[in-house]
Design an enzyme around this catalytic site. Structure first.
Site, mmCIF file in Angstrom:
data_model
loop_
_atom_site.group_PDB
_atom_site.id
_atom_site.type_symbol
_atom_site.label_atom_id
_atom_site.label_comp_id
_atom_site.label_asym_id
_atom_site.label_seq_id
_atom_site.Cartn_x
_atom_site.Cartn_y
_atom_site.Cartn_z
ATOM 1 N N LYS A 22 49.443 69.363 22.649
ATOM 2 C CA LYS A 22 49.086 68.454 23.858
ATOM 3 C C LYS A 22 48.416 69.617 25.143
ATOM 4 C CE LYS A 22 52.012 67.436 27.337
ATOM 5 N NZ LYS A 22 51.754 68.060 28.542
ATOM 6 N N ASN A 23 49.252 70.417 25.208
ATOM 7 C CA ASN A 23 48.831 71.520 26.286
ATOM 8 C C ASN A 23 47.539 72.467 25.974
ATOM 9 O OD1 ASN A 23 50.627 70.327 27.771
ATOM 10 N ND2 ASN A 23 52.129 71.882 27.476
ATOM 11 N N CYS A 116 54.135 65.479 35.476
ATOM 12 C CA CYS A 116 55.316 65.171 35.574
ATOM 13 C C CYS A 116 55.923 65.621 37.078
ATOM 14 C CB CYS A 116 56.064 65.987 34.402
ATOM 15 S SG CYS A 116 55.902 65.045 32.817
ATOM 16 N N ARG A 121 54.668 71.958 42.409
ATOM 17 C CA ARG A 121 53.303 72.103 41.164
ATOM 18 C C ARG A 121 52.214 72.409 42.100
ATOM 19 N NH1 ARG A 121 53.813 68.575 35.978
ATOM 20 N NH2 ARG A 121 53.004 70.542 35.076
ATOM 21 N N ILE A 123 48.519 74.272 43.296
ATOM 22 C CA ILE A 123 47.436 75.063 42.626
ATOM 23 C C ILE A 123 46.865 75.947 43.531
ATOM 24 C CG2 ILE A 123 47.256 72.657 41.267
ATOM 25 C CD1 ILE A 123 44.420 72.256 42.639
ATOM 26 N N ASP A 124 47.540 76.725 44.063
ATOM 27 C CA ASP A 124 46.809 77.733 45.194
ATOM 28 C C ASP A 124 46.323 78.710 44.308
ATOM 29 O OD1 ASP A 124 49.798 77.908 44.519
ATOM 30 O OD2 ASP A 124 49.675 79.975 45.429
ATOM 31 N N ASP A 304 59.544 74.070 28.717
ATOM 32 C CA ASP A 304 59.584 72.778 28.259
ATOM 33 C C ASP A 304 60.328 72.445 27.143
ATOM 34 O OD1 ASP A 304 55.608 72.814 28.320
ATOM 35 O OD2 ASP A 304 57.394 72.485 30.138
ATOM 36 N N ARG A 396 52.931 60.168 26.314
ATOM 37 C CA ARG A 396 52.046 60.830 26.668
ATOM 38 C C ARG A 396 51.762 62.347 25.824
ATOM 39 N NH1 ARG A 396 52.638 63.414 32.198
ATOM 40 N NH2 ARG A 396 51.169 64.621 31.269
HETATM 41 C C1 EPZ Z 1 51.505 73.926 31.960
HETATM 42 O O1 EPZ Z 1 51.515 73.474 33.361
HETATM 43 C C2 EPZ Z 1 51.899 72.872 30.905
HETATM 44 N N1 EPZ Z 1 51.096 71.658 31.274
HETATM 45 C C3 EPZ Z 1 53.403 72.470 31.542
HETATM 46 O O2 EPZ Z 1 53.866 71.468 30.430
HETATM 47 C C4 EPZ Z 1 54.396 73.825 31.207
HETATM 48 O O3 EPZ Z 1 55.736 73.531 31.622
HETATM 49 C C5 EPZ Z 1 53.749 75.055 31.941
HETATM 50 O O4 EPZ Z 1 52.445 75.340 31.936
HETATM 51 C C6 EPZ Z 1 54.538 76.255 31.903
HETATM 52 O O5 EPZ Z 1 54.547 76.677 30.634
HETATM 53 C C7 EPZ Z 1 49.954 71.756 30.501
HETATM 54 O O6 EPZ Z 1 49.553 72.551 29.824
HETATM 55 C C8 EPZ Z 1 49.102 70.601 30.948
HETATM 56 P P1 EPZ Z 1 51.966 76.689 35.661
HETATM 57 P P2 EPZ Z 1 51.019 74.247 34.600
HETATM 58 O O7 EPZ Z 1 50.555 76.773 36.297
HETATM 59 O O8 EPZ Z 1 49.615 75.067 33.939
HETATM 60 C C9 EPZ Z 1 53.852 77.147 39.855
HETATM 61 C C10 EPZ Z 1 54.639 69.564 29.667
HETATM 62 O O9 EPZ Z 1 56.062 69.001 29.629
HETATM 63 N N2 EPZ Z 1 52.394 77.469 40.308
HETATM 64 O O10 EPZ Z 1 52.309 77.852 34.246
HETATM 65 O O11 EPZ Z 1 50.866 73.422 35.761
HETATM 66 C C11 EPZ Z 1 54.080 75.842 39.515
HETATM 67 O O12 EPZ Z 1 54.360 75.082 40.564
HETATM 68 C C12 EPZ Z 1 54.312 70.384 30.987
HETATM 69 O O13 EPZ Z 1 53.892 69.735 28.742
HETATM 70 C C13 EPZ Z 1 52.026 77.841 41.446
HETATM 71 O O14 EPZ Z 1 52.804 78.067 42.331
HETATM 72 O O15 EPZ Z 1 52.148 75.587 34.545
HETATM 73 C C14 EPZ Z 1 55.224 76.059 38.641
HETATM 74 O O16 EPZ Z 1 56.421 76.214 39.280
HETATM 75 C C15 EPZ Z 1 55.258 70.257 32.125
HETATM 76 N N3 EPZ Z 1 50.742 77.799 41.832
HETATM 77 C C16 EPZ Z 1 54.939 77.245 37.734
HETATM 78 O O17 EPZ Z 1 53.968 78.225 38.564
HETATM 79 C C17 EPZ Z 1 49.767 77.412 41.097
HETATM 80 O O18 EPZ Z 1 48.572 77.797 41.449
HETATM 81 C C18 EPZ Z 1 54.480 77.016 36.398
HETATM 82 O O19 EPZ Z 1 52.812 76.501 36.713
HETATM 83 C C19 EPZ Z 1 49.854 77.203 39.606
HETATM 84 C C20 EPZ Z 1 51.221 77.246 39.191
#
Ligand code: EPZ
Length: 416
Positions: A22-23, A116, A121, A123-124, A304, A396
């Site tokens: 999925k990811n 979720c 989360r 996106i900074d 995850d 999903r």
């Molecule tokens: C991806 O999310 C996956 N989703 C998530 O899977 C997975 O948990 C995550 O990577 C970590 O492996 C998809 O790929 C669609 P991150 P993503 O950016 O990209 C913080 C599932 O169940 N962060 O690595 O959103 C954020 O808040 C889902 O399949 C910032 O602070 O993950 C989080 O605490 C859930 N600023 C941490 O980093 C940012 O700009 C991880 O986020 C971006 C992220």
């Protein structure tokens, strides 16, 4: 609202085929828009998130044909358009259209992404990356407007190895002028999958899978083709299920290299399994040892898989702890596990599990995708019949979960 009805206690035996990740797939569909005319994506999972992404492609005047898991996309008449809230809020991955539309049109307008509820989360890091490439990002009501006169390669250091930010910056940089370097890049296999796709379109990318990725921008990319890599989270979920209630359960079409941290943890819990080329064969373990888990970015223990693994630990003989370092509130599902009889204590991002506790059926609410997976596993081992509400979240991310589990002997069905 449809519910999942699960009758616990049936040993599961037979084969489960793992689907495309999925990811990875949710990043590859937006990435396909970087192509001038066409691209092909194989092994696409049939899940809700893909359905929503295809609706966004229609908004952007993209033609596509999907036959089973094979998707052909035609971007000849691609048109920039705002991504509406009713679509972008359905999942987190809608934010990948920021990088793609910025790369193609130097402008993206997209309502806040969903996903979720497991933490703030933000996106900074994505935005910092776009700004480093020369874009201006403004927020108007609940919409991001991202614009650039031109996109120029930059040397970007991520404060956190964010999966989404790494991929989004790769997408935007693929059509920028010059070289972009991403330091402290995330190393997940999904990132390698997206990089392989971009390379197939003619983009010069090196270092994907390591902490430093280099992208040479190009003003024309086309004819991309990729096979979505196996879903390591789906595979891990079903392997854990095998340790709980399997009988020579065979999980096939996985990539064993992507499962190292999870398999190592299972071994620490005294759980044995057999591995072949791309499959794991596993049976119910009658003496599960307690352990400690710290979730980390890849190749560490994946966040995850934290929820399904906690269900396993409710059956371990002793006290286990789980430190969730990636998200600030990813233990909501443990409230539902307690209704089945588990014994856990949550102190901020540290969970302590006292096992083993026999689980008995109840009516539960699914708080998020992977928490839902944890509750499915719990329902499969609980005595009696468990009902899960809010199951669209599970659909999903787990292709044909009811069919796959029924085929190995689970008594599970969707009831209206
Ligand atoms: C991806 O999310 C996956 N989703 C998530 O899977 C997975 O948990 C995550 O990577 C970590 O492996 C998809 O790929 C669609 P991150 P993503 O950016 O990209 C913080 C599932 O169940 N962060 O690595 O959103 C954020 O808040 C889902 O399949 C910032 O602070 O993950 C989080 O605490 C859930 N600023 C941490 O980093 C940012 O700009 C991880 O986020 C971006 C992220």
């Amino acid at each position: 609202m449809p519910k999942l009805k699960i009758e616990g206690g049936n040993l599961l035996t037979g084969n489960i085929q793992i689907s495309g990740s999925k990811n990875s797939a949710v990043a590859l569909l937006p990435a396909a828009l970087l192509c001038d005319t066409k691209s092909k994506i194989l092994n696409v999972p049939k899940i809700r998130d893909i359905e929503y992404l295809l609706k966004i492609l229609e908004v952007l005047n993209c033609k596509y044909e999907i036959n089973n898991q094979e998707l052909e996309i035609d971007t000849t008449n691609l048109k920039n358009a705002p991504i509406p809230e009713n679509l972008s809020e359905q999942m987190r991955a809608s934010y990948y259209f920021m990088g793609t539309l910025l790369a193609r049109f130097h402008r993206a307008e997209i309502s806040f992404p969903g996903g979720c509820v497991i933490g703030a989360r933000p996106i900074d890091l994505h935005i910092k990356g776009f700004e480093a490439l020369g874009a201006k990002v403004t927020i108007i009501k609940n919409k991001y407007i991202i614009e650039a006169e031109e996109l120029k390669g930059a040397h970007i250091h991520l404060d956190f190895a964010s999966v989404g930010a790494t991929i989004n910056i790769m997408l935007a940089a693929s059509r920028a002028q010059g070289q972009t370097i991403i330091e402290n890049a995330a190393r997940e296999p999904e990132i390698v999958n997206v990089a392989e796709f971009l390379i197939s379109t003619g983009c010069n990318i090196t270092g994907a899978g390591s902490s430093t990725i280099k992208i040479e921008g190009s003003n024309s990319l086309d004819n991309g083709i990729i096979k979505v890599c196996p879903d390591r989270i789906e595979a891990s979920t079903y392997i854990i299920m095998g340790a709980l209630i399997g009988k020579n359960l065979c999980i096939k079409d996985l990539n064993i290299k992507h499962l190292e941290a999870v398999l190592k943890k299972l071994s620490e819990c005294g759980i044995s399994y057999e591995t072949k080329e791309n499959e794991v064969i596993i049976s119910k373990c009658n003496k599960i040892l307690p352990t400690t888990i710290v979730t980390e970015t890849y190749p560490g223990f994946p966040t995850d898989i934290q929820p399904p693994f906690v269900t396993l630990l409710t059956q371990s003989e002793g006290i286990s702890t789980v430190l969730e370092t990636i998200y600030e509130s990813r233990f909501k599902y443990t409230e539902s596990l307690k209704l089945l009889g588990s014994k856990t204590i949550t102190e901020q991002n540290l969970l302590t599990i006292y096992g083993p506790t026999p689980l008995a059926s109840n009516n539960l609410y699914v708080p998020d995708l992977r928490g839902g997976a944890a509750l499915v596993l719990a329902g499969l081992i609980a005595t009696g019949t468990t009902y899960l509400d809010n199951i669209s979240l599970i659909l999903r991310g787990y292709e044909d979960i009811v069919e796959k589990l029924t085929n190995v002997g689970a008594k599970i069905e969707i009831i209206e």
